[in-house]
Each structure stands twice: as C-alpha cells, then as structure tokens.
Design an enzyme around this catalytic site. Structure first.
Site, PDB file in Angstrom:
ATOM      1  N   LYS A 289       0.839  -1.203   0.000  1.00 15.43           N
ATOM      2  CA  LYS A 289       0.000   0.000   0.000  1.00 15.43           C
ATOM      3  C   LYS A 289       0.870   1.248   0.000  1.00 15.43           C
ATOM      4  O   LYS A 289       1.995   1.207   0.501  1.00 15.43           O
ATOM      5  CB  LYS A 289      -0.869   0.034   1.273  1.00 15.43           C
ATOM      6  CG  LYS A 289      -1.977  -0.991   1.330  1.00 15.43           C
ATOM      7  CD  LYS A 289      -2.771  -0.854   2.625  1.00 15.43           C
ATOM      8  CE  LYS A 289      -3.887  -1.875   2.698  1.00 15.43           C
ATOM      9  NZ  LYS A 289      -4.953  -1.687   1.689  1.00 15.43           N
ATOM     10  N   ARG A 369     -10.263 -11.506   1.875  1.00 10.34           N
ATOM     11  CA  ARG A 369     -11.110 -12.562   1.297  1.00 10.34           C
ATOM     12  C   ARG A 369     -10.423 -13.911   1.360  1.00 10.34           C
ATOM     13  O   ARG A 369     -11.072 -14.939   1.382  1.00 10.34           O
ATOM     14  CB  ARG A 369     -11.503 -12.158  -0.137  1.00 10.34           C
ATOM     15  CG  ARG A 369     -10.375 -12.011  -1.090  1.00 10.34           C
ATOM     16  CD  ARG A 369     -10.745 -11.184  -2.321  1.00 10.34           C
ATOM     17  NE  ARG A 369     -10.779  -9.743  -2.047  1.00 10.34           N
ATOM     18  CZ  ARG A 369     -11.088  -8.805  -2.935  1.00 10.34           C
ATOM     19  NH1 ARG A 369     -11.403  -9.156  -4.170  1.00 10.34           N
ATOM     20  NH2 ARG A 369     -11.104  -7.535  -2.592  1.00 10.34           N
TER      21      ARG A 369
HETATM   22  N1  BES Z   1      -8.044  -3.819   4.416  1.00 11.55           N
HETATM   23  C1  BES Z   1      -8.224  -3.417   3.064  1.00 11.55           C
HETATM   24  C2  BES Z   1      -9.543  -2.643   2.858  1.00 11.55           C
HETATM   25  C3  BES Z   1      -9.662  -1.337   3.554  1.00 11.55           C
HETATM   26  C4  BES Z   1      -9.404  -0.162   2.870  1.00 11.55           C
HETATM   27  C5  BES Z   1     -10.079  -1.258   4.857  1.00 11.55           C
HETATM   28  C6  BES Z   1      -9.548   1.049   3.501  1.00 11.55           C
HETATM   29  C7  BES Z   1     -10.207  -0.054   5.479  1.00 11.55           C
HETATM   30  C8  BES Z   1      -9.953   1.111   4.798  1.00 11.55           C
HETATM   31  C9  BES Z   1      -8.232  -4.624   2.147  1.00 11.55           C
HETATM   32  O1  BES Z   1      -7.440  -5.671   2.563  1.00 11.55           O
HETATM   33  C10 BES Z   1      -7.728  -4.165   0.837  1.00 11.55           C
HETATM   34  O2  BES Z   1      -6.593  -3.798   0.783  1.00 11.55           O
HETATM   35  N2  BES Z   1      -8.574  -4.182  -0.179  1.00 11.55           N
HETATM   36  C11 BES Z   1      -8.188  -3.759  -1.480  1.00 11.55           C
HETATM   37  C12 BES Z   1      -8.709  -4.761  -2.463  1.00 11.55           C
HETATM   38  C13 BES Z   1      -8.173  -4.551  -3.845  1.00 11.55           C
HETATM   39  C14 BES Z   1      -6.693  -4.883  -3.885  1.00 11.55           C
HETATM   40  C15 BES Z   1      -8.948  -5.436  -4.792  1.00 11.55           C
HETATM   41  C16 BES Z   1      -8.811  -2.374  -1.720  1.00 11.55           C
HETATM   42  O3  BES Z   1      -9.920  -2.132  -1.291  1.00 11.55           O
HETATM   43  O4  BES Z   1      -8.108  -1.549  -2.295  1.00 11.55           O
HETATM   44 MN    MN Z   2      -5.451  -5.458   1.960  1.00  7.23          MN
END
Ligand code: BES
Ligand code: MN
Ligand code: ZN
Length: 513
Positions: A289, A369
C-alpha cells in the site's frame, strides 16, 4: 462505570449533573406559511421542578432541542442536582430508541472533559411503543457506556476522564423488573461494544495475531465460552492454504480463534457461524500500500473484534441458540517469504475427500477474502447452518456508501430479513448490495478456479462474490465494514477512533433465531 437505577422523583436526585431530554414538538409539515415555523422544544419529563428550572432557557428560543443539541443550567432552582443538562432528541415525531442511545452518549461526553465523574440520566416519559420503558432504558445504558470510551490509552499524561457512576432515573410508576433487566442488558451490550473497540484501537505492535488469540481466550474464560486458539500447525492440518498464504510473509504466526457458545439443553436447531477478518496489520504485502494513511490499517481486524464482542454479549445474555465464532488473524507483510502475485493457493476443502478451490493471487492486498475463505469453510465444517461474516474488506464499499453506512450482502432473503429487523433494534446502518453471476464472471481465473481480484468497478460486490464461492448455498450474510469501523472525527455521542460497528446488530441477529 457503575450503573444504578433510581425510581425517585428526579428533582430530588443529588448529583453533579442531571441530564434530561427535550424534543421538538413542532408538527407543521412545512407549508409556505409555516416556513421558519419556530421549533417547540419540549421537555420529556413531567417533573414540575425540572420544568420550572428549564422554563427560562426554553422560552428564549435559543435552544431548539435539535439532535444532540445541549444546554447547561448551573445551580438549577428547586433541584438537588448541581447542574441540569438538557439534551435534544430532534423532532419528537421521529424520535427513536436510537436517539435516546445517542443522547445518553452526548450527556456522558458533555460531562467527561468538564471534570464531572458522576451523572444521572432521566429516561424520557413517553407512552409511545417506539420509546417504551424497556427500549429507552436499554438504549440509555448502551449509549452512556459507548460515550464513555476514549481512544487515548497510550498518552503518558493521560487523565482518566471516565464516568465513575451513572444513575438511570426512571419514573416511580415504571415497571421495575423490566427496567432493571433492560439496563443490565444495555450494560452488557455497551461493554461488549467497548471491548471490541479497545481491541481495534490497539496498534499492530501491541496486538499481534497471537495476542489477539490471548485476548479471545481470556474473554472466553471470563464470559464462560468454549474456546480454542490454534496456529500454523492447525492451518496446515486443515489445509487452509488461503489463510496460510497471507500469514506466510510475517514472522508473527497466525491465530485461528474459535469461540463456542453451547446453551445447555439446546441440541438441535440452527448453529450460527460468525466469521471475522482479523488482519492485525495490513501493509498490502508484496502489492504494498502507499504510505499515506497506512497506519490506519491496524483496524483491519475490526471484523474479528466485532465477532469477539458479539460472542461476549451472547455468552452473558444467553440466547437459546448455538453459536460458533471463527476469527482468522494474521499480519499481511511483504518479505522474502511473502506470497507473490501470480501464486496459486489451494483453499481449505469442505470435506477431506473433496479438493480445495484453487485461487490465483492477483493482488496480495486482497488478503481479507483469502483468510475469510478458509474461515467460512471451517465454520461450515464445524456445523454452521447459517453464516455471518464481518470484515474491513474493501475501500470500494466506502466509495459506494460513504463513511456512515456499512455494506451488507446475502445469498438468502429470509436470513437477511432477520438482519434487517436486527438493525431496527441496534440502530446501526447497513445497506444491502448486490451479489451475482455478473461479478462471479469477473473473478474466473485462466490458471485455476478463481482469482482474488476482478478489476476496479464494483469492487465491494466482487469481493463479496468471492466469499460467496466459499459460503456456497449455506445461508450467509457478509458485512463490509471498511468504511464504518473507524471514525475520523468525534461526534457528540461517540469518540473518534474505533466505532465498534456490527457488535450490536450481530448480537440481535443471533437473538432473532
Ligand atoms: N483492508 C483493506 C480494505 C480497507 C481499505 C479497509 C480502507 C479499510 C480502509 C483490504 O485488505 C484491501 O486492501 N482491499 C483492497 C482490495 C483490492 C486490492 C482489490 C482495496 O480495497 O483496495
Ligand atoms: Mn489489503
Ligand atoms: Zn485488509
């Protein structure tokens, strides 16, 4: 916070602060001639001494009894209380138990920074069913406890501003056993929500998967739940290839937390499976990230914490239905041992003689997931007939619904209907979102059964459809709480930080069986 109940006339309660409710009884529908019709702030207590003490300020028009609007009167004549606080509920016609919940939180959060450690909260006198004695008594206790929580636990000069004693004041003719039961319930629920919030608030270095497992075990012992906390070996034994693939990049071992509630004498009927995402920190892994706001990814275990909070409340409130919770805890880290995009993982098989589904990893940041896939399969294998999961799963859910409403998905209308009724009791807000073939199409893999991402658009539904592949036909609800598990700003009734969302709704859903 100690909680007492008083059935004495409220004018005689000796307290630092007496909080009473007011609502706007102006009923005009807003025709042209009514534009600018003055609000009619009206106290929801018939106590004549309180009415006399408040008459001055209510007569000025400067106080409108809007939602969570407050006005303070010092040394109110005719009252034993040192201060009288009026808290607004907004329009009376629209007032709900949830309004009372927030008002109690507002009263507590008014008192805390002013050095007040003790207060009385007068329940509204109203004969409407919406605001029944039991509903408002429970809501007041919940709201007060939730309002008392602050997230500043690691400040070295922290001044503990907690409220030490709360008196819930109710009219003398109230149904005492009903009020007492409702307050007890509200205290358990508020404490359970705060338990979840305290876990979510912990930073990643203070709450590793192992420590989350220890907190679960401790809670289970105190509340009287069955429990097991497993780690790496058990993941291998169960062939949880999806869950393991997330944890393999971190030196911190994963924790597979199982909590069991088995009420005596209940040997048939449904078994409810609660599955929580417990990523104690989500860096994104190799698909790392950006640094901006990454620190907030400590709250990526809020779904797991919600399940632990709900199980605590279930253990203490004892509904007549069996419940198991499975929390999949891991740290998502980049490292030499981390999984890579393109890797193929084999998820846990639903039965030993069946193959596990194969997952092509497109993005290691879509890790929630993966852990949930195996958590859902495990809950089904343990006998769950109905499933609910909660997860901070996608940023996309906040794009769709904003930061005040959570996303809900379900493969079964009857099971979802129970959840909708639960929302009416909990006061929490969720909106049902679509699943379906259109999304399943997007996660077909060329090399294996499915891939873990399916493009930018409809991201929350794609993630939900991924989970659906593992829930299959078992009636199932998925809650995406990524947008609502963390409050960026304080509100009058609740501190910024972890919201404790979903604890109350999951509990009510369980109680509806
Ligand atoms: N934990 C994150 C989702 C999240 C984002 C929670 C912002 C709280 C605040 C999750 O694991 C994630 O990174 N999801 C990705 C999925 C994508 C790579 C398909 C996302 O939402 O960007
Ligand atoms: Mn994630
Ligand atoms: Zn995550």
């Amino acid at each position: 916070m100690r909680t007492e109940i008083s059935f004495a006339p409220i004018a005689g309660i000796a307290t630092e602060l007496l909080a009473v409710l007011a609502a706007d009884t102006q009923t005009s529908k807003g025709s042209n001639s009514d534009l600018g019709a003055k609000p009619q702030p009206t106290l929801l207590t018939t106590d004549s001494a309180v009415q006399a003490a408040a008459a001055g300020v209510l007569g000025t028009g400067e106080y409108r009894a809007g939602t969570d609007e407050t006005v303070l009167i010092h040394a109110p004549a005719g009252l034993k209380a040192k201060r009288l606080l009026i808290v607004g509920l907004g329009k009376l016609a629209k007032a709900t138990g949830h309004g009372v919940r927030e008002a109690a939180g507002t009263a507590v959060r008014f008192a805390k920074p002013r050095g007040i450690r003790e207060l009385a909260f007068a329940l509204p006198e109203s004969s409407s069913e919406r605001l029944s004695e039991a509903v408002v008594a429970r809501a007041a206790a919940e709201g007060a406890l939730v309002g008392d929580f602050d997230p500043d636990t690691y400040r070295s000069d922290r001044k503990d501003q907690s409220i030490q004693s709360l008196t819930i004041a109710t009219p003398p003719d109230a149904d005492r056993p009903a009020i007492e039961a409702a307050v007890r319930e509200g205290v358990i629920i508020g404490e359970s929500q705060n338990f979840a919030r305290s876990l979510v608030n912990e930073p990643g270095n203070k709450l590793t998967p192992t420590i989350l497992g220890q907190r679960a075990a401790q809670m289970a012992q105190e509340a009287g739940l069955g429990w097991d906390v497993y780690s790496t070996e058990k993941l291998h034994e169960l062939k949880m290839g999806a869950f393991w693939s997330v944890s393999q990049g971190s030196p911190e071992p994963p924790a597979l937390i199982v909590l069991r509630y088995e009420p005596e004498g209940v040997t048939d009927g449904p078994v409810l499976g609660l599955v929580g995402k417990g990523i104690t920190f989500d860096t994104g892994g190799i698909s790392i990230k950006p640094a901006d706001s990454m620190e907030k990814m400590k709250y990526d275990m809020a779904g797991g914490a919600a399940m632990m909070g709900a199980m605590r409340a279930i253990a203490l409130l004892k509904p007549r239905v069996r419940v198991i919770a499975v929390v999949c805890a891991a740290e998502n880290m980049p490292s030499g041992t981390a999984q890579k995009p393109g890797d193929v993982q084999i998820a846990m098989p639903i039965a030993p003689d069946k193959p596990g589904k194969t997952i092509e990893i497109i993005n290691t940041d879509a890790e929630g997931r993966l852990v949930l896939a195996d958590g859902i399969t495990y809950a089904r294998q343990l006998g769950a007939t109905h499933l609910i999961d909660a997860a901070t799963l996608t940023g996309a859910i906040s794009v769709a619904l904003g930061k005040n409403i959570g996303g809900a998905f379900s493969n079964d209308d009857a099971t979802y209907a129970k959840f909708e009724s639960a929302l009416a009791v909990s006061g929490e807000k969720f909106w049902r979102m679509p699943l379906g073939e259109e999304y399943a199409e997007l996660i077909k893999s060329d090399i294996g059964d499915i891939k873990n991402t399916g493009g930018r658009y409809g991201g929350a539904s794609i993630a939900a459809e991924f989970l659906h592949t593992f829930a299959e036909d078992t009636p199932w609800i998925h809650l995406d709480i990524a947008g609502v598990a963390w409050l960026d700003e304080s509100r009058p009734h609740i501190a910024k930080g972890p919201s404790g969302i979903a604890v109350r709704s999951i509990l009510e859903w369980v109680r509806s069986f």
